[in-house]
Design a protein around this motif. Sequence first.
Motif, PDB file in Angstrom:
ATOM      1  N   UNK A   1      -0.032   4.300  -5.557  1.00 17.70           N
ATOM      2  CA  UNK A   1       1.219   4.428  -5.347  1.00 17.70           C
ATOM      3  C   UNK A   1       1.616   3.298  -5.047  1.00 17.70           C
ATOM      4  N   UNK A   2       1.774   2.392  -4.110  1.00 18.45           N
ATOM      5  CA  UNK A   2       1.840   1.143  -3.696  1.00 18.45           C
ATOM      6  C   UNK A   2       2.111   0.459  -5.077  1.00 18.45           C
ATOM      7  N   UNK A   3       0.641  -0.180  -5.448  1.00 22.07           N
ATOM      8  CA  UNK A   3       0.290  -0.818  -5.993  1.00 22.07           C
ATOM      9  C   UNK A   3       1.404  -0.731  -7.066  1.00 22.07           C
ATOM     10  N   UNK A   4       1.801   0.982  -8.007  1.00 18.87           N
ATOM     11  CA  UNK A   4       2.418   1.295  -9.402  1.00 18.87           C
ATOM     12  C   UNK A   4       4.103   0.472  -8.906  1.00 18.87           C
ATOM     13  N   UNK A   5       4.321   0.617  -7.747  1.00 16.32           N
ATOM     14  CA  UNK A   5       5.803   0.170  -6.877  1.00 16.32           C
ATOM     15  C   UNK A   5       6.197  -1.164  -7.126  1.00 16.32           C
TER      16      UNK A   5
END
Length: 523
Positions: free
Chosen positions: A218-222
């Motif tokens: 989730x953080x990588x996509x953000x």
Amino acid sequence: MMRAKRPNFLYFITDQQRADWLGCAGHPVVKTPNIDRIAENGTSFEDFHVALPVCMPNRASLITGRYPSVHGLRYNGCALTERANTFVEVLAASGYATAAIGKSHLQAFTDAKPLGRKPFEAGPITEAWKPEQTGYDEEAPGSYGKTEPYKIKTPYYGYQHVEMVTGHGDKCGGHYGQWFRRTHPDWRELHDPANELPHDYTCPQAYRTPVPEESYPTAWIGDRAAEWLRDRAGDDTPFFAFVSFPDPHHPFNPPGKYWSMYDPDDFEVRLPYSAHKNPNPIFEHIRKMWENGETAPLLQTAFYADDRQIREAMALTAGMITMIDDQIGKVMQALEESGHADNTVVIFNSDHGDYMGDFNLLLKGMLQMRGLTRVPFIWSDPSNTDAIAKSGTLASTVDVAATILERAGVKPYWGMQGKSLIPAMAEGGEIRDALLIEHHDSGARYNLEEPARIRTLITKRWRLTIFMNFEWGELYDLVADPDETNNLWSDPRYESVRGRLSERLVGEMIAVMEESPRAQRIA
């Protein structure tokens, strides 16, 4: 209203999120301030349903504007044919820059073989259609086996820029998986179940990951979406960015502070199994599996859980949703920094819902309850300050393509089956008075001998569901019984209602017959 520039589009989509699991939708516990802010400046569609409540078919309906029985991606494990046109291709052909960051799932991302299919002995030709030339391996695990980034073949269904995430939980693959292995020398230890953090939850598929928050998918996509938007600064080329999070989805494993952010005791199992007056045979079978200690052969199959396990799943799901909301805040900040916020339509959606405790069920399946078929759809257009805050019109995933193309000022292709939702936002009127939902299983589930084939009709008052080759079906009065606790299918007082709705369902099914390509000669 003057619109000098073509609008940009920033499309956020989550996986397996019910319409009522947002702060702006009235959820009493889960916190989603950034999504709520998008809703404050836009229109929330309160009766928006999927075309088919499974990931791959519904995502293919989103991008094509067509039903699964027509575009061909009928159930998970198929692939959207490259012969299919998409609205993203229409935008790209009209001069838009297009990007997909996160989960795509228009092709299979596992190597596992289907389960529950009867053997079939074919002749020298195995299928009704000749095989296509492509292997449809752009999301397959083998394409991402090396550490260096796999160069995906673009345009990918119209996307010129693709940063792929496959799978769910903390062990996602695709470009994210390659990045994770490249930047974390201890990645094997972080993915080793022996190193999972201790916890006292008993909910199936719940585990506490050692993967740090900042390294979770989730953080990588953000991060990747924010960087892509910042790179648009000073560039007036209109864009469409599809930012797709694999959560909230089982396994239930939000990282770091998001694991303990919510207390299971803060949640309620509002609709226990006992609330249903006459559960159908599928309900009863799932309950009996639990009583007998049986588990489903697929991790994706809906299962029965006790109240404590459901509250644990709710708390962990809420953690995943709030983590997504935090990342959406990061991406929205990058949109501001890019200088394009005042000309960007922001959309929030999910590909299907989750039973999430309704009648003690978790995940998804063939039971077409509103918790599964109804998903959030929020449209925030900074140029339309007169848009209504909430729309009650019946809307569908198949409407997304037509709506975006109308707002972009681009004509659709022949064969698109959805309707633009723009008029509903401007006038608050109804787009349709009935809605079709399809369902196809790839294999037999539970105690069924054949894969389920299901069609559902939704109106403002009724939900009718017919199962192929079943003697029973479902009929619910959504006004008198919004929680769908009393199946009226066998009630003789509702025979005429059932007959009338069945006729309408047939009409809706006829209406989605393939119309493309158009004939070029009279005969």
